[in-house]
Design a protein around this motif. Structure first.
Motif, PDB file in Angstrom:
ATOM      1  N   GLU A 166       0.947  -0.922   0.082  1.00 34.44           N
ATOM      2  CA  GLU A 166      -0.162  -0.195  -0.227  1.00 34.44           C
ATOM      3  C   GLU A 166       0.755   0.886  -0.064  1.00 34.44           C
ATOM      4  OE1 GLU A 166      -2.785  -0.423   3.041  1.00 34.44           O
ATOM      5  OE2 GLU A 166      -3.867   1.637   2.523  1.00 34.44           O
ATOM      6  N   LYS A 167       0.552   1.888  -0.531  1.00 37.15           N
ATOM      7  CA  LYS A 167       1.676   3.184  -0.843  1.00 37.15           C
ATOM      8  C   LYS A 167       0.670   4.616  -0.941  1.00 37.15           C
ATOM      9  CE  LYS A 167       6.088   2.304  -2.115  1.00 37.15           C
ATOM     10  NZ  LYS A 167       7.208   1.788  -3.167  1.00 37.15           N
ATOM     11  N   THR A 168       1.258   6.224  -0.757  1.00 37.57           N
ATOM     12  CA  THR A 168       0.366   7.150  -1.493  1.00 37.57           C
ATOM     13  C   THR A 168       1.524   7.875  -1.699  1.00 37.57           C
ATOM     14  OG1 THR A 168      -1.066   6.479   0.860  1.00 37.57           O
ATOM     15  CG2 THR A 168      -1.007   8.293  -0.305  1.00 37.57           C
ATOM     16  N   PHE A 169       1.116   8.359  -2.878  1.00 35.34           N
ATOM     17  CA  PHE A 169       1.753   9.340  -3.718  1.00 35.34           C
ATOM     18  C   PHE A 169       1.520  10.674  -3.814  1.00 35.34           C
ATOM     19  CE2 PHE A 169       2.171   5.282  -5.400  1.00 35.34           C
ATOM     20  CZ  PHE A 169       3.526   4.749  -5.329  1.00 35.34           C
ATOM     21  N   ARG A 170       1.769  11.776  -3.346  1.00 39.21           N
ATOM     22  CA  ARG A 170       1.521  12.938  -3.765  1.00 39.21           C
ATOM     23  C   ARG A 170       1.886  13.243  -5.383  1.00 39.21           C
ATOM     24  NH1 ARG A 170       4.365  17.830  -2.614  1.00 39.21           N
ATOM     25  NH2 ARG A 170       6.190  16.358  -2.183  1.00 39.21           N
ATOM     26  N   ALA A 171       0.597  13.703  -6.100  1.00 43.50           N
ATOM     27  CA  ALA A 171       0.313  13.962  -7.450  1.00 43.50           C
ATOM     28  C   ALA A 171      -0.521  15.647  -8.553  1.00 43.50           C
ATOM     29  CB  ALA A 171      -0.462  13.114  -7.816  1.00 43.50           C
ATOM     30  N   LEU A 172       0.019  15.165  -9.120  1.00 42.35           N
ATOM     31  CA  LEU A 172      -0.883  17.140  -9.768  1.00 42.35           C
ATOM     32  C   LEU A 172      -2.459  15.931 -10.018  1.00 42.35           C
ATOM     33  CD1 LEU A 172       1.699  18.155 -12.461  1.00 42.35           C
ATOM     34  CD2 LEU A 172       1.406  18.824 -10.309  1.00 42.35           C
ATOM     35  N   PRO A 173      -2.783  17.203 -10.051  1.00 43.53           N
ATOM     36  CA  PRO A 173      -4.742  16.700 -10.421  1.00 43.53           C
ATOM     37  C   PRO A 173      -4.463  16.378 -11.778  1.00 43.53           C
ATOM     38  CG  PRO A 173      -4.589  19.073  -8.919  1.00 43.53           C
ATOM     39  CD  PRO A 173      -3.159  18.574  -9.127  1.00 43.53           C
ATOM     40  N   ASN A 174      -3.517  16.520 -12.213  1.00 43.62           N
ATOM     41  CA  ASN A 174      -3.976  16.001 -13.688  1.00 43.62           C
ATOM     42  C   ASN A 174      -3.201  15.721 -14.143  1.00 43.62           C
ATOM     43  OD1 ASN A 174      -2.092  18.251 -14.024  1.00 43.62           O
ATOM     44  ND2 ASN A 174      -3.234  19.046 -15.881  1.00 43.62           N
ATOM     45  N   CYS A 175      -2.809  14.439 -13.489  1.00 44.58           N
ATOM     46  CA  CYS A 175      -1.637  13.816 -13.854  1.00 44.58           C
ATOM     47  C   CYS A 175      -1.814  11.924 -14.499  1.00 44.58           C
ATOM     48  CB  CYS A 175      -0.809  13.447 -12.661  1.00 44.58           C
ATOM     49  SG  CYS A 175      -2.223  12.301 -11.496  1.00 44.58           S
ATOM     50  N   HIS A 176      -0.964  11.976 -14.878  1.00 39.77           N
ATOM     51  CA  HIS A 176      -0.785  10.510 -15.699  1.00 39.77           C
ATOM     52  C   HIS A 176      -0.599   9.249 -15.075  1.00 39.77           C
ATOM     53  CE1 HIS A 176      -1.783  13.222 -19.944  1.00 39.77           C
ATOM     54  NE2 HIS A 176      -1.461  14.081 -18.769  1.00 39.77           N
ATOM     55  N   ILE A 177      -1.376   8.357 -15.352  1.00 44.18           N
ATOM     56  CA  ILE A 177      -1.598   7.025 -14.664  1.00 44.18           C
ATOM     57  C   ILE A 177      -1.494   5.989 -15.342  1.00 44.18           C
ATOM     58  CG2 ILE A 177      -2.413   5.565 -12.681  1.00 44.18           C
ATOM     59  CD1 ILE A 177      -3.330   8.303 -11.370  1.00 44.18           C
ATOM     60  N   HIS A 178      -0.159   5.400 -15.641  1.00 47.35           N
ATOM     61  CA  HIS A 178       0.299   4.188 -15.926  1.00 47.35           C
ATOM     62  C   HIS A 178      -0.060   2.868 -15.861  1.00 47.35           C
ATOM     63  CE1 HIS A 178       1.635   6.033 -20.164  1.00 47.35           C
ATOM     64  NE2 HIS A 178       1.242   8.043 -19.105  1.00 47.35           N
ATOM     65  N   ILE A 179      -1.163   1.673 -15.988  1.00 47.28           N
ATOM     66  CA  ILE A 179      -1.004   1.132 -15.345  1.00 47.28           C
ATOM     67  C   ILE A 179      -0.691  -0.765 -15.955  1.00 47.28           C
ATOM     68  CG2 ILE A 179      -2.277  -0.686 -13.634  1.00 47.28           C
ATOM     69  CD1 ILE A 179      -4.134   1.706 -12.570  1.00 47.28           C
ATOM     70  N   SER A 180      -0.266  -1.135 -16.295  1.00 49.16           N
ATOM     71  CA  SER A 180       0.588  -2.181 -17.258  1.00 49.16           C
ATOM     72  C   SER A 180       0.239  -3.581 -16.227  1.00 49.16           C
ATOM     73  CB  SER A 180       1.477  -2.356 -17.671  1.00 49.16           C
ATOM     74  OG  SER A 180       1.546  -3.739 -18.521  1.00 49.16           O
ATOM     75  N   ASN A 181      -0.255  -4.643 -15.962  1.00 46.88           N
ATOM     76  CA  ASN A 181      -1.193  -5.644 -15.384  1.00 46.88           C
ATOM     77  C   ASN A 181      -0.309  -6.692 -16.738  1.00 46.88           C
ATOM     78  OD1 ASN A 181      -0.691  -7.107 -12.896  1.00 46.88           O
ATOM     79  ND2 ASN A 181      -3.507  -6.505 -13.194  1.00 46.88           N
ATOM     80  N   PRO A 182      -0.262  -7.366 -17.091  1.00 41.56           N
ATOM     81  CA  PRO A 182       0.004  -8.399 -18.284  1.00 41.56           C
ATOM     82  C   PRO A 182      -0.202  -9.104 -17.304  1.00 41.56           C
ATOM     83  CG  PRO A 182       2.540  -7.742 -17.464  1.00 41.56           C
ATOM     84  CD  PRO A 182       1.486  -6.811 -17.098  1.00 41.56           C
TER      85      PRO A 182
END
Lengths: 297, 225
Positions: free
Chosen positions: A37-53
């Motif tokens: 479990e992790k929390t990151f500070r991020a810009l409101p319009n950030c880009h999030i990539h998730i790759s779960n092959p």
């Protein structure tokens, strides 16, 4: 001593029952499930990539905080999740989550990883999950989601929603942005649409559209073998161009002729014309499937 | 569009005929212009014009082909303008008076008939060419795309053993489905070469197949096994 112990067991054995029910869950975790479990500070319009092959579910929810909170659960220690924020010393503009297989001998079950993320609601998403399902809720940035077998659902998406699942079903609830939804064998369901531009195509799956055709909107619904069902308010104003080469065509709207609108094929069944003032453009076509267009009761 | 004066010469009935002239295009395009039909029934000259135009329209629709390009109509119009048959309303009165004298009237009638048949022949020729083009397109659906798809499919067959069995089966089902679409479209186009919808679906199936194979080959390079 023995008796005392037996009596104590007799007295307390019913108290153990609730704890005994918890054993399977604890056993599973002990067998290899790992939770990060992790929390990151991020810009409101950030880009999030998730790759779960490697398979597993992905759930992403938009929230009002400028943070990304991620919970990743792997089914074994033979896989791991890398998380990479950029920049890593300030609010992230981009966050990448990738599942890696550490042991190539791992079984498909051991490779499974589940993601659950809360992200800024204006974030943009790029998600690749070949076998697992993907659910995105209340994210108003752009979404690009791909799967092979997994079902995809997007609720209250307001940006450019580009979804593609070859065999899985795609469900879009209250989309408000430009939608591109494609599949080969999956069903496409679009409900409560407020989008001005939708392009939905599938091969043997069905398409169900229940929503508004907004003025100056542009809508294309296309299947090869699957049926297409369209329901919209009788007050909607659109030019209909519906054609099925081999399937039945059932249009329950009264059509007014539209000059210079010609059928795309001389064969099969077609319905061409304006409904009310004919402001939106609605193109529906199927090769072998049936088409039903009717007003909402 | 005329009425006879006391000396037998033609002159324009300004209101009704001008309205007829102004509304004629809309009427021919399907607009609700009942006044056009009513006036045509009352005025012999306007009635003749309307019936000729309806004849041309009817003849062109009987050919059951696509709308000819705008340049065909532009050429017809340019020819009529060059021949002086289309003029501004202000000029029209003078030439109509001239037109009604016997010799020009006969010449114009002959020209109109000739134009109708020429236009029909032009349209027929256009549709023949269009049909030939359709056949050619149907046979030659982007050979480059077909070649790429074929090579990608061979690569997929060679590497699919590395894929997760569930994923591999899914891709194979998709390819089987798309191959079925391609075959059905080819068969239909062989029987109905003018079927644009089949050609559209054929190209779409090839494009989709390329995307599926691209996705499978990309996944084969990653951890999706």
């Amino acid at each position: 001593m023995v008796m005392a112990a037996r009596n104590e067991f007799r007295l307390t054995k019913y108290l153990y029952v609730p704890f005994a029910l918890l054993i399977p869950a604890g056993f599973l975790m002990a067998a290899g499930q790992e939770r990060a479990e992790k929390t990151f500070r991020a810009l409101p319009n950030c880009h999030i990539h998730i790759s779960n092959p490697t398979g597993g579910t992905i759930v992403v929810r938009g929230w009002d905080k400028s943070e990304v909170h991620a919970v990743c659960v792997t089914n074994s220690a033979k896989v791991e999740v890398d998380s990479d924020p950029t920049p890593d010393n300030a609010e992230a503009e981009r966050l990448e989550f990738v599942t890696h297989v550490l042991d190539q001998e791992a079984t498909p079950e051991e490779r499974t990883t589940n993601y659950e993320l809360d992200v800024p609601k204006e974030a943009s998403l790029i998600i690749s999950s070949p076998t697992g399902s993907v659910s995105v809720e209340h994210v108003t940035g752009d979404d690009s989601i791909e799967s092979v077998n997994g079902a995809i659902s997007v609720t209250d998406g307001a940006g450019f929603i580009q979804v593609r699942s070859l065999n899985g079903d795609i469900t879009l609830l209250r989309p408000a942005g430009h939608v591109e939804a494609t599949s080969i064998m999956g069903n496409l369901t679009i409900t409560g649409s407020e989008s001005q531009r939708i392009n939905a195509q599938t091969g043997s799956g069905k398409i169900t559209f229940d929503g508004d055709f907004l003025p100056i909107g542009d809508y294309t619904l296309k299947t090869y073998a699957g049926d297409i069902n369209v329901i919209c308010p009788s007050s909607d104003s659109f030019a209909l161009d519906a054609h099925s080469l081999r399937g039945k065509l059932d249009n329950q709207f009264k059509l007014n002729p539209k000059p210079r609108l010609h059928s795309r094929s001389l064969h099969g069944a077609s319905a061409l014309g304006r409904i009310n003032r004919g402001e939106a453009s609605v193109t529906i076509s199927s090769y072998n499937g049936a088409i039903h267009v009717r007003p909402r009761q | 569009m005329q009425e006879q004066g006391g000396n037998g010469a033609a002159h324009w009935a300004s209101a009704a005929c001008r309205d007829f002239d102004a509304q004629l295009s809309d009427y021919l395009e399907g607009g609700d212009r009942s006044a056009v039909a009513m006036h045509a029934a009352e005025c012999a000259f306007c009635g003749t014009i309307l019936s000729d135009l309806l004849l041309v329209r009817s003849a062109s629709t009987e050919l059951e082909e696509d709308e000819p390009p705008a340049r065909v109509w532009a050429n017809v119009r340019a020819t009529l303008v060059a021949e002086g048959l289309i003029r501004s309303p202000r000029e029209r009165r003078r030439w109509v008076e001239w037109l009604l004298s016997p010799i020009p009237a006969a010449a114009v009638t002959a020209f109109v008939l000739l134009s109708v048949f020429t236009t029909r022949n032009l349209l027929h020729r256009y549709h023949q060419l269009a049909a030939q083009k359709v056949v050619r397109l149907a046979v030659d659906v982007d050979p480059g795309l077909q070649q790429s798809v074929s090579e990608m499919e061979a690569a997929f067959r060679a590497h699919s053993a590395h894929l997760n069995p569930t994923i591999k089966r899914a891709y194979e089902e998709d390819l089987e489905s798309l191959n079925g679409e391609i075959k059905e479209c080819h068969d239909t186009l062989a029987r109905q070469p003018d079927d644009n919808l089949s050609r559209e679906y054929l190209v779409s199936a090839y494009t989709e197949k390329a995307r599926v194979l691209e996705s499978a080959l990309e996944l084969g390079d990653g951890d999706g096994r």
